[in-house]
Design a protein around this motif. Structure first.
Motif, PDB file in Angstrom:
ATOM      1  N   ILE A  31      -4.931   9.672   4.701  1.00 37.48           N
ATOM      2  CA  ILE A  31      -3.964   8.674   4.235  1.00 37.48           C
ATOM      3  C   ILE A  31      -3.236   8.027   5.395  1.00 37.48           C
ATOM      4  CG2 ILE A  31      -2.091  10.360   3.868  1.00 37.48           C
ATOM      5  CD1 ILE A  31      -2.870   7.213   1.745  1.00 37.48           C
ATOM      6  N   ALA A  62     -13.792   2.971   4.315  1.00 37.28           N
ATOM      7  CA  ALA A  62     -12.988   3.384   3.147  1.00 37.28           C
ATOM      8  C   ALA A  62     -13.534   4.690   2.564  1.00 37.28           C
ATOM      9  CB  ALA A  62     -13.005   2.276   2.093  1.00 37.28           C
ATOM     10  N   PHE A  98       0.979   4.377  -2.690  1.00 37.31           N
ATOM     11  CA  PHE A  98       0.866   5.777  -2.305  1.00 37.31           C
ATOM     12  C   PHE A  98       2.068   6.580  -2.803  1.00 37.31           C
ATOM     13  CE2 PHE A  98       1.397   9.197   0.953  1.00 37.31           C
ATOM     14  CZ  PHE A  98       0.308   9.953   0.531  1.00 37.31           C
ATOM     15  N   LEU A 140      -6.317  -0.550  -3.505  1.00 38.09           N
ATOM     16  CA  LEU A 140      -4.995   0.084  -3.637  1.00 38.09           C
ATOM     17  C   LEU A 140      -4.998   1.165  -4.721  1.00 38.09           C
ATOM     18  CD1 LEU A 140      -2.880  -3.171  -3.243  1.00 38.09           C
ATOM     19  CD2 LEU A 140      -3.074  -1.299  -1.582  1.00 38.09           C
ATOM     20  N   PRO A 177       0.831  -1.218   0.000  1.00 39.50           N
ATOM     21  CA  PRO A 177       0.000   0.000   0.000  1.00 39.50           C
ATOM     22  C   PRO A 177       0.862   1.263   0.000  1.00 39.50           C
ATOM     23  CG  PRO A 177      -0.913  -1.611   1.522  1.00 39.50           C
ATOM     24  CD  PRO A 177       0.401  -2.174   1.047  1.00 39.50           C
ATOM     25  N   ARG A 178       1.958   1.236   0.733  1.00 36.71           N
ATOM     26  CA  ARG A 178       2.862   2.398   0.788  1.00 36.71           C
ATOM     27  C   ARG A 178       3.440   2.687  -0.605  1.00 36.71           C
ATOM     28  NH1 ARG A 178       4.161   6.875   3.495  1.00 36.71           N
ATOM     29  NH2 ARG A 178       3.889   5.770   5.467  1.00 36.71           N
ATOM     30  N   VAL A 209      -6.072   4.255  -3.081  1.00 36.51           N
ATOM     31  CA  VAL A 209      -4.971   4.835  -2.296  1.00 36.51           C
ATOM     32  C   VAL A 209      -4.083   5.666  -3.229  1.00 36.51           C
ATOM     33  CG1 VAL A 209      -2.936   4.290  -0.895  1.00 36.51           C
ATOM     34  CG2 VAL A 209      -5.024   2.913  -0.658  1.00 36.51           C
ATOM     35  N   ILE A 223      -5.276   5.188   6.551  1.00 39.45           N
ATOM     36  CA  ILE A 223      -5.250   4.094   5.570  1.00 39.45           C
ATOM     37  C   ILE A 223      -3.953   3.301   5.702  1.00 39.45           C
ATOM     38  CG2 ILE A 223      -5.110   3.548   3.108  1.00 39.45           C
ATOM     39  CD1 ILE A 223      -6.979   5.919   2.567  1.00 39.45           C
ATOM     40  N   LEU A 224      -2.828   4.018   5.709  1.00 39.26           N
ATOM     41  CA  LEU A 224      -1.544   3.309   5.731  1.00 39.26           C
ATOM     42  C   LEU A 224      -1.325   2.588   7.061  1.00 39.26           C
ATOM     43  CD1 LEU A 224       0.738   5.811   3.781  1.00 39.26           C
ATOM     44  CD2 LEU A 224      -0.312   3.695   2.949  1.00 39.26           C
ATOM     45  N   TRP A 270     -12.443   7.485   4.839  1.00 37.32           N
ATOM     46  CA  TRP A 270     -11.023   7.789   4.645  1.00 37.32           C
ATOM     47  C   TRP A 270     -10.815   8.660   3.404  1.00 37.32           C
ATOM     48  CZ3 TRP A 270      -9.374   1.964   5.221  1.00 37.32           C
ATOM     49  CH2 TRP A 270      -9.132   1.669   6.579  1.00 37.32           C
ATOM     50  N   LEU A 271     -11.507   8.312   2.323  1.00 37.48           N
ATOM     51  CA  LEU A 271     -11.307   9.046   1.065  1.00 37.48           C
ATOM     52  C   LEU A 271     -11.974  10.416   1.130  1.00 37.48           C
ATOM     53  CD1 LEU A 271     -11.832   5.965  -1.222  1.00 37.48           C
ATOM     54  CD2 LEU A 271      -9.691   7.240  -1.027  1.00 37.48           C
TER      55      LEU A 271
END
Lengths: 123, 286
Positions: free
Chosen positions: B224, B215, B165, B247, B161-162, B250, B227-228, B218-219
């Motif tokens: 973020i 989700a 991003f 993903l 995921p990172r 993200v 999320i991370l 979060w958006l």
């Protein structure tokens, strides 16, 4: 065991209307034919051979039997395992039992996996 | 330099076309509401008057397979055919041909490489429903050139995921460094919780409605960090075996800022939650 080879079968057959028709009509002879003439070729290259993979007896049986539960349990990719059997069974099931009947039966037959870690699809 | 005038992220539901174009007596009850929501979402793109669409999706074993599977890939062609036989068969999606912008593809590819993202490329890419669906929903007249980018949300092991991003910075910089006066929209699609080929598929809701709500929040807020801190490959798998499509959300949140979304909408359907997000960069309003 070759998850890759099972996935290669599902991938090459699902995307080709003629191969899919043969797999519907005569699964046993079609799986044999695939092992002889399609599986041992590099993808996208009709000339070059690939001898890296072969089915186990259980993989061959599951493909011949359209046994998507066993294929799921062997770690066949979920998308390939679903779409090819939708291609085969969605219409006849929908006509008989209504929309999405096959997809719901598919889920029902895998219900013993709810709440558990699914078999890995990593190849 | 080119301007990023909008970033959009949504689910890509392959049945939208069929659900809203079949005879009314065969449509699902939510079809009119679904159509209204999609048309409102479409307006958030149209109002920015883009010239080129950078389309971010993920091939579902249509052209790309396990013999050679890239983590990130950019299309570099003047034209892209779209929709595969088994997508027509299963979803009723029509064939398309998209105009490409080879010059922008080439520039983005070089820029991404220079920023240490070693993208694979394809000079002959046939596009699947991860990009066809957002053209149908957002730009059905198909009158703009595209630059397609594929990510791997599908064939493990996936990038973290990172890493998704981090890619956002490189994509945004590549777009904004493009020497052109064009107006660019970046459009990505993925999934919220989703199960395919498993025991939780085709239920009355998505497999994990609590994740879907989280989700969306979060958006909406652009959180973020949350999320991370929360999302791993394993956690996505627990929410449904195809939930890794999140993903791409993200990534798009990152391209947009990360900041809170300017437009948020969603629709709870059988099998999946549909969701639509648009970010309009502040500069675009000036």
């Amino acid at each position: 065991m070759s998850k890759y080879y099972v996935n290669k079968f599902l991938f090459t057959v699902d995307r080709d209307t003629h191969l899919l028709a043969r797999y519907i009509e005569s699964p046993r002879s079609f799986v044999s034919a695939w092992e002889q003439s399609i599986g041992p070729k590099l993808l996208g290259n009709d000339v070059e051979a690939s001898s890296a993979h072969a089915f186990t007896d259980e993989e061959r049986r599951a493909l011949v039997d359209h046994d998507f539960v066993s294929l799921f349990e062997m770690g066949a990719h979920f998308f390939l395992n679903l779409t090819i059997f939708i291609g085969i069974y969605d219409e006849p099931y929908a006509q008989k039992y209504g929309p999405l009947a096959f997809q719901r039966e598919f889920a029902q037959k895998l219900r013993h996996w709810r709440g558990k870690d699914y078999p890995s699809i990593a190849t | 330099m080119a301007r990023l005038v909008a970033t959009l992220a949504s689910t890509h539901h392959p049945f939208y076309f069929k659900a809203t174009t079949s005879a009314p007596e065969h449509q699902m009850p939510q079809a009119p509401e679904w159509k209204r929501k999609v048309e409102a979402y479409r307006e958030t793109l149209a109002s920015t008057a883009p010239d080129i669409l950078v389309m971010i999706g993920s091939d579902h074993f249509h052209q790309i397979f396990l013999d050679n599977y890239p983590q990130f890939l950019i299309g570099k062609a003047a034209r892209y055919d779209a929709t595969f036989y088994n997508e027509e068969r299963e979803f009723g999606i029509p064939k398309y041909a998209f105009e490409g912008d080879e010059d922008m593809s080439r520039f983005l590819h070089q820029s991404l490489l220079a920023q240490d993202f070693d993208f694979a490329f394809s000079n002959e890419l046939k596009i699947d429903h991860s990009i066809v669906c957002p053209i149908i929903t957002l730009r059905p007249q198909n009158d703009l050139p595209i630059v397609p980018i594929y990510t791997n949300i599908f064939a493990p092991p996936l990038p973290s995921p990172r890493r998704f991003f981090d890619l956002r910075r490189a994509i945004r910089k590549a777009i904004e460094d493009y020497p052109s006066d064009k107006r660019i929209a970046a459009i990505g699609t993925g999934h919220l919780s989703l199960e395919l080929g498993g025991p939780r598929q085709f239920m009355e809701t998505g497999p994990d409605p609590a994740f879907d709500q989280q989700a969306i929040e979060w958006l909406r807020t652009g959180d973020i960090e949350a999320i991370l801190a929360s999302v791993t490959h394993q956690s996505l798998e627990c929410s449904g075996n195809a939930t890794h499509g999140f993903l791409n959300f993200v990534l798009m949140l990152g391209v947009a800022g990360p900041v809170g979304a300017d437009y948020v909408d969603y629709l709870d359907l059988f099998h999946t939650m549909e969701a639509y997000f648009t970010w309009h960069p502040k500069e675009a309003a000036q």
